[in-house]
Design a protein around this motif. Sequence first.
Motif, PDB file in Angstrom:
ATOM      1  N   ALA A  48       0.813  -1.232   0.000  1.00  0.00           N
ATOM      2  CA  ALA A  48       0.000   0.000   0.000  1.00  0.00           C
ATOM      3  C   ALA A  48       0.842   1.276   0.000  1.00  0.00           C
ATOM      4  N   PRO A  49       1.877   1.389   0.859  1.00  0.00           N
ATOM      5  CA  PRO A  49       2.670   2.629   0.823  1.00  0.00           C
ATOM      6  C   PRO A  49       3.345   2.860  -0.524  1.00  0.00           C
TER       7      PRO A  49
ATOM      8  N   LEU B 273       0.805   4.336  -2.803  1.00  0.00           N
ATOM      9  CA  LEU B 273       0.566   5.727  -2.431  1.00  0.00           C
ATOM     10  C   LEU B 273       1.731   6.622  -2.869  1.00  0.00           C
TER      11      LEU B 273
ATOM     12  N   LYS C  43       1.653   9.401  -5.897  1.00  0.00           N
ATOM     13  CA  LYS C  43       1.805  10.829  -5.599  1.00  0.00           C
ATOM     14  C   LYS C  43       2.998  11.421  -6.348  1.00  0.00           C
TER      15      LYS C  43
ATOM     16  N   GLY D  83       9.839  14.223  -2.075  1.00  0.00           N
ATOM     17  CA  GLY D  83       9.580  13.616  -0.778  1.00  0.00           C
ATOM     18  C   GLY D  83       9.052  12.199  -0.918  1.00  0.00           C
ATOM     19  N   TRP D  84       8.123  12.026  -1.863  1.00  0.00           N
ATOM     20  CA  TRP D  84       7.571  10.693  -2.084  1.00  0.00           C
ATOM     21  C   TRP D  84       8.636   9.741  -2.600  1.00  0.00           C
TER      22      TRP D  84
ATOM     23  N   LEU E 244      10.433   8.390   0.275  1.00  0.00           N
ATOM     24  CA  LEU E 244       9.634   7.367   0.942  1.00  0.00           C
ATOM     25  C   LEU E 244       9.773   6.021   0.217  1.00  0.00           C
TER      26      LEU E 244
ATOM     27  N   PHE F 266      11.381   2.503   1.685  1.00  0.00           N
ATOM     28  CA  PHE F 266      10.671   1.232   1.610  1.00  0.00           C
ATOM     29  C   PHE F 266      11.538   0.170   0.913  1.00  0.00           C
TER      30      PHE F 266
ATOM     31  N   LEU G 278      -5.853  -0.754   7.091  1.00  0.00           N
ATOM     32  CA  LEU G 278      -4.813  -1.512   6.392  1.00  0.00           C
ATOM     33  C   LEU G 278      -4.211  -2.574   7.310  1.00  0.00           C
TER      34      LEU G 278
ATOM     35  N   ILE H 112       5.494   2.847   8.134  1.00  0.00           N
ATOM     36  CA  ILE H 112       5.561   3.389   6.769  1.00  0.00           C
ATOM     37  C   ILE H 112       4.162   3.734   6.288  1.00  0.00           C
TER      38      ILE H 112
ATOM     39  N   SER I  66       3.036   7.513   5.460  1.00  0.00           N
ATOM     40  CA  SER I  66       2.654   7.885   4.096  1.00  0.00           C
ATOM     41  C   SER I  66       1.207   8.352   4.047  1.00  0.00           C
TER      42      SER I  66
ATOM     43  N   TRP J 122       0.872  11.865   5.562  1.00  0.00           N
ATOM     44  CA  TRP J 122       1.446  12.825   4.641  1.00  0.00           C
ATOM     45  C   TRP J 122       0.498  13.097   3.476  1.00  0.00           C
TER      46      TRP J 122
END
Lengths: 221, 241, 218
Positions: A171-172, A175, A179, A194-195, A198, A202, B121, B159, B163, B166
Amino acid sequence: MRDAWLVAGKDLRIEFRSRVAVNQVIPFAAAVILLFGLALGPSRQVLAPASAGLFWVAVLLSSVLVTQRSFAVEASDGARDALRLSGLDPAGIFLGKALAVAVELLALEALLTFGVAVLYGARLTGALVLFAACVAATVGLAAVGIVYGAVASGLRVRETLLPLLFLPVAAPVLLGATKAWDEALKGTPSGGLGWLSLLAVFAVLYVAIGTVAFGPLLEES
Amino acid sequence: MTRSRILTTTGVLALVGIAATVWLGLWVTPNAVNFGDLVRLLYIHPPMAWVAFLAYGMAFLSSLGYLWRRTRDPRLDRLAGASAEVGVVFTGLTLITGSIWGRPTWGVWWTWDPLLTTTALLFVLYLGYLALRRVPGDPEVVARRSAIAALIAFVDVPIVYFSVSWWRSLHQAPTVDLSGRHLYVHGSMAWTLLLGFVSFTLAYAWLTAHRYRLAALADREADEGLRQALDERRAEGEVLV
Amino acid sequence: MAPAVSLREAVALAGHFPLLSGASLEIEEGEVVHLRGPNGAGKTSLLRMLCGLVALHSGSAVVLGHDLALDRRGARRSVGLLGHQSFLYDELTVEENLRYSLRAFGVDPLRAGVAAERLGLGGRLASTQVLKLSAGQRRRTALALLVARDPRLWLLDEPHAGLDQEGRDLLDEIVSESRSDGRTVLLSSHEHERAAPLCDRVIWLAGGRVVKEPVVVA
């Protein structure tokens, strides 16, 4: 590391020969973005802003298939046995298989990018951020996918279990990548930095976990 | 005190504590300004969420311990499984009470608030973990792959939270202010909330201990069965000797 | 000298079914042993445990100095298994399969060619994808890998099955050779007449453990 190159080379060669990726995964991804178009279209005012999200959902679903395929090629029924008997370092197997999956996914993403550009009318701006997001997201997806693929391999319920395990963890990535792409497509690629970090965190985290955890996973210790 | 006495006492305390929380929460504590009776959910919703996170943390730590020590202690594996199961139940309860809170407050059952989204989640993440645990196999193999899955899931939690929050902070379009978190808690309310936290934590301990005991018994039964199976298997060779 | 294989009350499980129910045996380095017993006696399980595919549940097992409870990887690298499954990649050719596996074991991949030639897999067959091979040819490929690796301990599970007359003779020749090279070989076979002249002695299995030679064979 030598083992990783060996495994990655082998997996890619098999994939190149069998053309499962070309004959099945790419058409599958194409079908997914077509169906999104039917569900949300035909107005480009709706589709174009959503193209980043739709693109990444299509990638996510395809990566489940690619991961499953990566373990299907290992001597079909005895995948784990074959890997265990291979004499290879488990960390090397993990890195090699993840690398092969990442390469396949990146090729798929390149094609899909053209797909969304044509079908959804997305204007491809901020190419550098688009590309960086692809690389970082794909490495993360491949790492998680290979670990869970190994967890599920050899189980009779693997086809249903793998997506359930894999998709929530990813999921992250969905996202972050969406983005980052959004910002790039809107013409403000710096907003995606920034993304990107992230996604990078990960990727690094799960590559590290996979490298360490693959040994116990193959029951080596 | 024996172990079962401690367990029973914990259970009784948890039950009494929760009953007292309900009584205090529904009849004794006052209504809050702006929130009315809705504030009464406050005494159970945060404690439930806390228990869910506590349970996952425990599952993570015991999984880590299981993988860390080469002896592969099956007790740690049982603890991880028991804790995660209780955690999923409380995550479910957290989501339900959260929705009940949300409906009158924001007029919707669901809002993409970072905490809510993360919790949802988490719910599916750990449902996957429990599904994996249920796949039969060699006990040690099951324990090992479950431990790795627990590790991956737990690392994902921060995480996801980061996320999602944000993501929300960048897109504040139809803002729903979660002012529940700025609520001024005082006097009997504070005590009731504290009691809620304590008694739900006790309930967690009690449920997990029971779930653990059950798993231990199942393992013992399997061991008994194994001894019998071994004898039978050895007897197959007897005919030839 | 330490024995090549030493088992003491070894138990191995599949779920809750005991594959091995307390097997004890000792095999000296350089011995060629014939493993006999009825179907379901645990022959395959024993071989799979010795190469680290089946975990040791209780008891002890030492293979070539590697304790299987602690160090299965070490054992795997010096053990070669010819089992029912051949663990080949269908899409790769015979030669690619051999080269890949030899590299994985840290053996010079150039030995692939010689070994393939020896098993009658030279020329056109070497560059044929494994999925186009017959069952017997796959078995030969798996055997070629073993020949090229030349491990210290050979585990052969019904090696004669699925091979034609020529292949069987070739197999016997290979086993005799590795015997004179001082390799340890553990061979399970129902074809006693064929296996007997190859082997130094017989170990009987029944009910997942080692038993004395049966007086009456059903």
